[in-house]
Design a protein around this motif. Structure first.
Motif, PDB file in Angstrom:
ATOM      1  N   SER A 167       0.857  -1.189   0.000  1.00  0.00           N
ATOM      2  CA  SER A 167       0.000   0.000   0.000  1.00  0.00           C
ATOM      3  C   SER A 167       0.889   1.233   0.000  1.00  0.00           C
ATOM      4  CB  SER A 167      -0.931   0.011   1.210  1.00  0.00           C
ATOM      5  OG  SER A 167      -0.204   0.118   2.415  1.00  0.00           O
ATOM      6  N   ILE A 168       0.412   2.293  -0.655  1.00  0.00           N
ATOM      7  CA  ILE A 168       1.147   3.550  -0.764  1.00  0.00           C
ATOM      8  C   ILE A 168       0.340   4.622  -0.044  1.00  0.00           C
ATOM      9  CG2 ILE A 168       2.329   5.147  -2.311  1.00  0.00           C
ATOM     10  CD1 ILE A 168       3.166   2.213  -2.716  1.00  0.00           C
ATOM     11  N   VAL A 169       0.919   5.216   0.996  1.00  0.00           N
ATOM     12  CA  VAL A 169       0.249   6.250   1.782  1.00  0.00           C
ATOM     13  C   VAL A 169       1.073   7.527   1.705  1.00  0.00           C
ATOM     14  CG1 VAL A 169      -0.571   6.946   4.066  1.00  0.00           C
ATOM     15  CG2 VAL A 169      -0.738   4.547   3.350  1.00  0.00           C
ATOM     16  N   TRP A 170       0.435   8.615   1.321  1.00  0.00           N
ATOM     17  CA  TRP A 170       1.108   9.925   1.192  1.00  0.00           C
ATOM     18  C   TRP A 170       0.488  10.867   2.213  1.00  0.00           C
ATOM     19  CZ3 TRP A 170       3.645  11.693  -3.823  1.00  0.00           C
ATOM     20  CH2 TRP A 170       4.094  13.014  -3.747  1.00  0.00           C
ATOM     21  N   LEU A 171       1.321  11.434   3.089  1.00  0.00           N
ATOM     22  CA  LEU A 171       0.860  12.360   4.118  1.00  0.00           C
ATOM     23  C   LEU A 171       1.417  13.760   3.823  1.00  0.00           C
ATOM     24  CD1 LEU A 171       1.519  10.177   7.317  1.00  0.00           C
ATOM     25  CD2 LEU A 171      -0.537  10.245   5.894  1.00  0.00           C
ATOM     26  N   SER A 172       0.522  14.722   3.617  1.00  0.00           N
ATOM     27  CA  SER A 172       0.919  16.096   3.295  1.00  0.00           C
ATOM     28  C   SER A 172       0.636  17.007   4.484  1.00  0.00           C
ATOM     29  CB  SER A 172       0.155  16.611   2.075  1.00  0.00           C
ATOM     30  OG  SER A 172       0.568  15.959   0.896  1.00  0.00           O
ATOM     31  N   TYR A 173       1.668  17.712   4.944  1.00  0.00           N
ATOM     32  CA  TYR A 173       1.540  18.561   6.128  1.00  0.00           C
ATOM     33  C   TYR A 173       1.744  20.035   5.771  1.00  0.00           C
ATOM     34  CZ  TYR A 173       2.017  14.194   8.788  1.00  0.00           C
ATOM     35  OH  TYR A 173       1.840  12.929   9.314  1.00  0.00           O
ATOM     36  N   ASN A 174       0.980  20.880   6.434  1.00  0.00           N
ATOM     37  CA  ASN A 174       1.201  22.330   6.429  1.00  0.00           C
ATOM     38  C   ASN A 174       1.060  22.983   5.051  1.00  0.00           C
ATOM     39  OD1 ASN A 174       3.149  23.327   9.253  1.00  0.00           O
ATOM     40  ND2 ASN A 174       1.531  24.502   8.276  1.00  0.00           N
ATOM     41  N   VAL A 175       0.001  22.627   4.315  1.00  0.00           N
ATOM     42  CA  VAL A 175      -0.284  23.332   3.064  1.00  0.00           C
ATOM     43  C   VAL A 175      -0.689  24.776   3.361  1.00  0.00           C
ATOM     44  CG1 VAL A 175      -2.726  22.648   2.964  1.00  0.00           C
ATOM     45  CG2 VAL A 175      -1.497  23.170   0.847  1.00  0.00           C
ATOM     46  N   HIS A 176      -1.297  24.998   4.525  1.00  0.00           N
ATOM     47  CA  HIS A 176      -1.555  26.350   5.018  1.00  0.00           C
ATOM     48  C   HIS A 176      -0.523  26.646   6.106  1.00  0.00           C
ATOM     49  CE1 HIS A 176      -5.993  25.869   3.630  1.00  0.00           C
ATOM     50  NE2 HIS A 176      -5.236  26.399   2.681  1.00  0.00           N
ATOM     51  N   GLY A 177       0.320  27.650   5.852  1.00  0.00           N
ATOM     52  CA  GLY A 177       1.500  27.853   6.689  1.00  0.00           C
ATOM     53  C   GLY A 177       1.209  28.120   8.146  1.00  0.00           C
ATOM     54  N   ASN A 178       0.139  28.873   8.453  1.00  0.00           N
ATOM     55  CA  ASN A 178      -0.129  29.183   9.858  1.00  0.00           C
ATOM     56  C   ASN A 178      -0.949  28.104  10.549  1.00  0.00           C
ATOM     57  OD1 ASN A 178      -2.619  29.705   8.713  1.00  0.00           O
ATOM     58  ND2 ASN A 178      -2.728  31.843   9.387  1.00  0.00           N
ATOM     59  N   GLU A 179      -1.289  27.024   9.837  1.00  0.00           N
ATOM     60  CA  GLU A 179      -1.865  25.840  10.475  1.00  0.00           C
ATOM     61  C   GLU A 179      -0.673  24.967  10.868  1.00  0.00           C
ATOM     62  OE1 GLU A 179      -4.847  24.317   7.807  1.00  0.00           O
ATOM     63  OE2 GLU A 179      -5.877  26.249   7.729  1.00  0.00           O
ATOM     64  N   HIS A 225      -4.218   9.482   0.455  1.00  0.00           N
ATOM     65  CA  HIS A 225      -3.563  10.774   0.621  1.00  0.00           C
ATOM     66  C   HIS A 225      -4.299  11.556   1.702  1.00  0.00           C
ATOM     67  CE1 HIS A 225      -2.771  15.103  -0.063  1.00  0.00           C
ATOM     68  NE2 HIS A 225      -1.544  14.666  -0.311  1.00  0.00           N
ATOM     69  N   VAL A 226      -3.531  12.072   2.665  1.00  0.00           N
ATOM     70  CA  VAL A 226      -4.109  12.859   3.761  1.00  0.00           C
ATOM     71  C   VAL A 226      -3.535  14.267   3.723  1.00  0.00           C
ATOM     72  CG1 VAL A 226      -4.453  13.078   6.242  1.00  0.00           C
ATOM     73  CG2 VAL A 226      -4.356  10.803   5.194  1.00  0.00           C
ATOM     74  N   ASP A 227      -4.407  15.248   3.828  1.00  0.00           N
ATOM     75  CA  ASP A 227      -4.026  16.657   3.877  1.00  0.00           C
ATOM     76  C   ASP A 227      -4.324  17.150   5.288  1.00  0.00           C
ATOM     77  OD1 ASP A 227      -2.968  18.831   2.609  1.00  0.00           O
ATOM     78  OD2 ASP A 227      -4.837  19.507   1.731  1.00  0.00           O
ATOM     79  N   PHE A 228      -3.279  17.504   6.037  1.00  0.00           N
ATOM     80  CA  PHE A 228      -3.435  17.886   7.443  1.00  0.00           C
ATOM     81  C   PHE A 228      -3.647  19.396   7.564  1.00  0.00           C
ATOM     82  CE2 PHE A 228      -1.350  13.817   7.658  1.00  0.00           C
ATOM     83  CZ  PHE A 228      -1.862  13.223   8.804  1.00  0.00           C
ATOM     84  N   HIS A 229      -4.698  19.770   8.291  1.00  0.00           N
ATOM     85  CA  HIS A 229      -5.098  21.173   8.407  1.00  0.00           C
ATOM     86  C   HIS A 229      -5.415  21.521   9.860  1.00  0.00           C
ATOM     87  CE1 HIS A 229      -5.779  22.338   4.123  1.00  0.00           C
ATOM     88  NE2 HIS A 229      -5.845  21.027   3.968  1.00  0.00           N
ATOM     89  N   GLU A 230      -5.712  22.822  10.040  1.00  0.00           N
ATOM     90  CA  GLU A 230      -6.294  23.306  11.294  1.00  0.00           C
ATOM     91  C   GLU A 230      -7.465  24.216  10.975  1.00  0.00           C
ATOM     92  OE1 GLU A 230      -3.658  24.067  14.865  1.00  0.00           O
ATOM     93  OE2 GLU A 230      -2.196  24.293  13.234  1.00  0.00           O
ATOM     94  N   GLN A 231      -8.378  24.347  11.929  1.00  0.00           N
ATOM     95  CA  GLN A 231      -9.568  25.181  11.787  1.00  0.00           C
ATOM     96  C   GLN A 231      -9.672  26.078  13.018  1.00  0.00           C
ATOM     97  OE1 GLN A 231     -12.982  22.495  11.750  1.00  0.00           O
ATOM     98  NE2 GLN A 231     -11.844  20.994  12.940  1.00  0.00           N
ATOM     99  N   GLY A 232     -10.860  26.623  13.272  1.00  0.00           N
ATOM    100  CA  GLY A 232     -11.045  27.531  14.393  1.00  0.00           C
ATOM    101  C   GLY A 232     -10.677  26.896  15.725  1.00  0.00           C
ATOM    102  N   VAL A 233     -10.204  27.733  16.673  1.00  0.00           N
ATOM    103  CA  VAL A 233      -9.687  27.207  17.938  1.00  0.00           C
ATOM    104  C   VAL A 233     -10.745  26.455  18.737  1.00  0.00           C
ATOM    105  CG1 VAL A 233      -7.830  28.885  18.202  1.00  0.00           C
ATOM    106  CG2 VAL A 233     -10.096  29.431  19.072  1.00  0.00           C
ATOM    107  N   ASN A 234     -12.008  26.787  18.558  1.00  0.00           N
ATOM    108  CA  ASN A 234     -13.059  26.156  19.356  1.00  0.00           C
ATOM    109  C   ASN A 234     -13.643  24.906  18.708  1.00  0.00           C
ATOM    110  OD1 ASN A 234     -13.119  28.082  21.548  1.00  0.00           O
ATOM    111  ND2 ASN A 234     -13.990  29.529  20.088  1.00  0.00           N
ATOM    112  N   ASP A 235     -13.146  24.560  17.516  1.00  0.00           N
ATOM    113  CA  ASP A 235     -13.672  23.386  16.829  1.00  0.00           C
ATOM    114  C   ASP A 235     -12.970  22.125  17.304  1.00  0.00           C
ATOM    115  OD1 ASP A 235     -15.564  24.603  15.083  1.00  0.00           O
ATOM    116  OD2 ASP A 235     -13.903  25.328  13.849  1.00  0.00           O
TER     117      ASP A 235
END
Length: 814
Positions: A105-117, A222-232
């Motif tokens: 299996s091939i798993v690709w993990l992408s981190y920090n596409v949005h710099g302040n996340e 493929h996973v794209d790691f993000h962040e959202q609002g602080v209360n979520d």
């Protein structure tokens, strides 16, 4: 050494290496989560792992950012798998042809596409360390590809800002400055583009370089790691509706499988999470949808935090959210994803192979005629996606005609572009080219229309049969120019705009005709460029410079021996005017949207390649605007920016000959009686008795007033300089319900009565409000001009057919 002994040796080396590897905290000399790690330090750690454990880690630099930071990929697996990495990749890609016996299996993990996340990159270091130590069993049948930071420029921008503004120790009070990032946030890349909206359009160098490698692997997951609002709380798969109809049942079901595995770990820790909400799988240019449309399981993971969180912050329920908490959550879902993939190798390979079987799509071929430069630009995009295309032969095809919205016929020849779904990337072709994507739910996270034939302004036909293609010979142009009275060329594409930009920068004088004309057997349209020998007598190397620039842009120039035309206006007429070399400024900061500003900035520097002065709103009132010919106000929120004095000064500048280009939300700041006269259309609300509805239906009711990126056909007055190079109609991407009334004159692009979306979603009330409204217009004001761009022709850099409007605003409107 026998294969058995080699395996024993590799296992022994791996065990000893894993015992000696430093954790991120040990390597960085601070506990992970107590500080933000700058990009060069992240690179150092990955290089350390690759050096210490070269049997199981292969590190490559796949490119650089605009600010010269390296872009990395770490390939992580067992020593045997890394040794056979190319063989594994090649066997996996055979699945796209139905021939593979792949067993990894091939798993690709992408981190920090949005710099302040910013938590993502921190989590990546903990994840790779654990894969090489406590979780190494996952690697027996799995290759993990880790991109530790997709957007290093944005990430370092945020981290440097945070370190300069944080308290020591960090302050958890959300009112403290360290939780209020400024206008130039770290979310976007150098040119303020959102890289998570650029997978399909490939306008940015980060996307272009990443996709070259991505297409060599086409991972199962493929996973794209993000962040959202602080209360979520945390979000993970399965995604929300709408799902695009091409997404398979397996892709849907496997998202649930992964989500349930995550939930097991989150439940054990008492962590909160949600699924099946907000983040859908429709718009094709995301880090979850693009991989999905290429056969993978594409997913977005969202941790609460983002630029507001810093190293720690009090959230709405009174708890403190720390960077360490955020790392733990992304680390958990990352490892959980790999775990599920390693347990489902056979299923993933079987379903991936199924995905690439020929599908019985309604439309088998997309056939496109039109401007040769626009076709070339589209071919360049398709080439980057490794989508196969060809040219037609002389004939006629029948099918759905994009421009008329009916079933009709289209003549083809060797210049006609044909893109078929009968190819490995056939699903991607359908998604990018289909006239109107099927929408299962109007509540979407992004735009709902993007069809490339409309975006590139091409006359297109979608056929239910496969249209055959043939190889066509390309004739080389002769760019050696002989002395002549003048040289004439067309004006109808961004290639022409780049050509003109180069001429002006090299001090070559250029004229344009405001009237069609015929000369020496050829017909020329309004906007045609005229380069005369007499205008350039003082240019020391005129012919050689013109020849070099023509060759660079593949521009054919017609040599003419006289300015006495057969019909139309002679070259000495007032209808033939010199094109000014404008000095251009743009407002930044404060009222402007970073994204909208970035689109203009990128257009000038990377597409048009014409100089642009950036003026920040903080010192704009101290600038002598008489030094500039053009001022651009990019979209944003200007309602409180233009006070009486600023508006007065702006109007005086225009009256004295300045050219103002107001885009989107900027028009709100200059409209009305005290502004330039353009009037907003107000949505008429029903005066009948109030409609009662359940609270849960309120969001859907509001959608009646929304337009979520829909395509509309608009009328064009192509006799106006703002529309030179266009036909009598244009397809605009409308991003909202804001509407402005027709101008007294200068309505260049506009919606007529009964306008309905050609593609995408537009609510019923919003449709009523935009009838008979302006899209692009220009009006004189004193000795100057005001150009209104209600819709954004530069949106995300991919609406290719809108860019000439902007070039016309710069060079043609006087």
């Amino acid at each position: 050494m026998t294969k058995f002994l080699l395996s024993v040796f590799l296992i022994s080396v791996t065990f000893l290496t894993a015992q000696n590897l430093k954790s991120p905290s040990e390597f960085l000399w601070y506990e992970l989560g107590t500080q933000f790690t700058r990009h060069h330090e992240v690179v150092d750690y990955y290089e350390y792992l690759a050096e210490m454990d070269m049997a199981r880690v292969k590190l490559i630099e796949y490119g650089q950012t605009n600010e010269r930071r390296p872009l990395l990929l770490a390939f992580v697996s067992t020593a045997e798998n890394i040794q056979n990495l190319d063989t594994i990749r090649e066997e996996h890609l055979k699945s796209t042809k139905g021939e593979s016996d792949a067993n990894k299996s091939i798993v690709w993990l992408s981190y920090n596409v949005h710099g302040n996340e910013s938590v993502s990159t921190e989590a990546s270091m903990k994840t790779i360390y654990d894969l090489l130590t406590s979780k190494s069993s996952y690697l027996e049948n799995t290759v993990v590809i880790i991109d530790p930071c997709v957007n290093p420029d944005g990430r370092d921008r945020y981290i440097n800002w945070y370190n300069q503004n944080k308290n020591t120790p960090f302050q958890i009070d959300p009112n403290s400055k360290e939780h209020h990032e400024g206008w130039l946030s770290g979310r976007s890349n150098h040119y303020m583009f959102d890289l998570n909206r650029d997978w399909a359009w490939l306008t940015q160098v980060e996307s272009q370089q990443r996709l070259k490698v991505y297409n060599k692997w086409l991972p199962h997951v493929h996973v794209d790691f993000h962040e959202q609002g602080v209360n979520d709380p945390y979000y993970f798969a399965p995604a929300a509706e709408p799902y695009h109809e091409v997404i398979t049942n397996f892709q849907r079901d496997f998202q649930k499988t992964i989500g349930k595995n995550h939930a097991k770990y989150f439940d054990a820790n008492g962590w909160f999470y949600f699924t099946k909400e907000r983040f859908d799988l429709f718009y094709p240019s995301y880090g979850d949808t693009y991989p999905t449309y290429n056969g993978g399981i594409g997913m977005t993971y969202e941790q609460g935090g983002s630029g507001r969180a810093g190293l720690g912050v009090i959230i709405g329920n009174g708890d403190t959210l720390t960077l360490s908490d955020r790392i733990a959550h992304h680390h958990t879902t990352g490892l959980s994803t790999i775990e599920v993939a390693s347990k489902n190798v056979d299923k993933l390979n079987m379903e991936f192979k199924k995905f690439y079987r020929t599908k019985n799509f309604r439309y088998k071929s997309y056939v496109l005629n039109g401007n040769a430069d626009n076709i070339k630009a589209l071919e360049e995009l398709l080439g980057k996606h490794e989508i196969v295309f060809g040219r037609a032969t002389n004939g006629t095809v029948k099918g759905y005609h994009y421009q008329s919205g009916t079933t009709s016929s289209l003549k083809t020849d060797e210049k006609t572009l044909v893109v078929s779904t009968n190819q490995p990337k056939g699903t991607m072709v359908k998604v990018l080219f289909e006239p109107n994507a099927k929408l299962s739910d109007s509540l979407t996270y992004d735009i709902t229309a993007w069809s490339l034939p409309y975006a590139y302004g091409l006359d297109a036909m979608a056929t239910s049969t496969i249209v055959n293609t043939a190889q066509t010979a390309i004739t080389a142009n002769n760019y050696k120019l002989n002395p002549s009275y003048a040289f004439v060329t067309d004006w109808d594409s961004m290639t022409d705009a780049k050509f003109l930009s180069d001429l002006l920068k090299n001090d070559i004088q250029v004229r344009t005709s405001y009237s069609p004309f015929a000369l020496e057997g050829k017909n020329y349209q309004r906007g045609s460029l005229i380069i005369t020998k007499s205008d350039n007598e003082e240019h020391k190397d005129f012919l050689n410079t013109l020849s070099t620039i023509s060759k660079k842009h593949s521009k054919d120039l017609s040599s003419v021996s006289s300015g006495f035309v057969d019909s139309g206006k002679d070259f000495g007429s007032s209808y033939v005017q010199m094109i000014k070399k404008p000095k251009v400024a743009i407002l930044s900061g404060g009222p402007t949207s970073t994204l909208r500003f970035g689109e203009v900035w990128h257009f000038f520097e990377k597409q048009l390649q014409y100089p642009l002065t950036v003026i920040d709103e903080k010192y704009a009132n101290r600038i002598d605007m008489d030094e500039y010919d053009v001022l651009i106000l990019p979209g944003g929120s200007y309602s409180s920016y233009f006070d009486e004095d600023k508006l007065k000064n702006l109007k005086e500048w225009v009256q004295n000959g300045g050219k103002l280009i107001a885009m989107g939300g900027a028009i709100d700041g200059i409209d009305g009686e005290n502004g330039f006269g353009i009037e907003k259309k107000e949505n008429k609300k029903e005066t009948s008795e109030t409609s009662l509805m359940p609270y849960e239906n309120a969001q859907r009711e509001r959608m009646k007033n929304a337009i979520t990126g829909a395509i509309f056909k608009v009328k064009i007055d192509n006799t106006h300089p703002l529309a030179y190079g266009y036909d009598s109609q244009y397809f605009t991407l409308k991003l909202g319900n804001e509407a402005f009334k027709y101008l007294d004159n200068g309505n260049v692009a506009y919606l007529e009565s009964n306008s309905k979306p050609i593609a995408g979603f537009a609510g019923s009330e919003a449709q009523k409000n935009i009838q008979k409204s302006l899209v692009f217009g220009a009006e004189g004001f004193g000795r100057g001009q005001v150009i209104y761009m209600v819709d954004n022709p530069l949106f995300r850099g991919f609406w290719e057919n809108g860019k000439l409007f902007f070039a016309n605003a710069l060079f043609m409107v006087n």
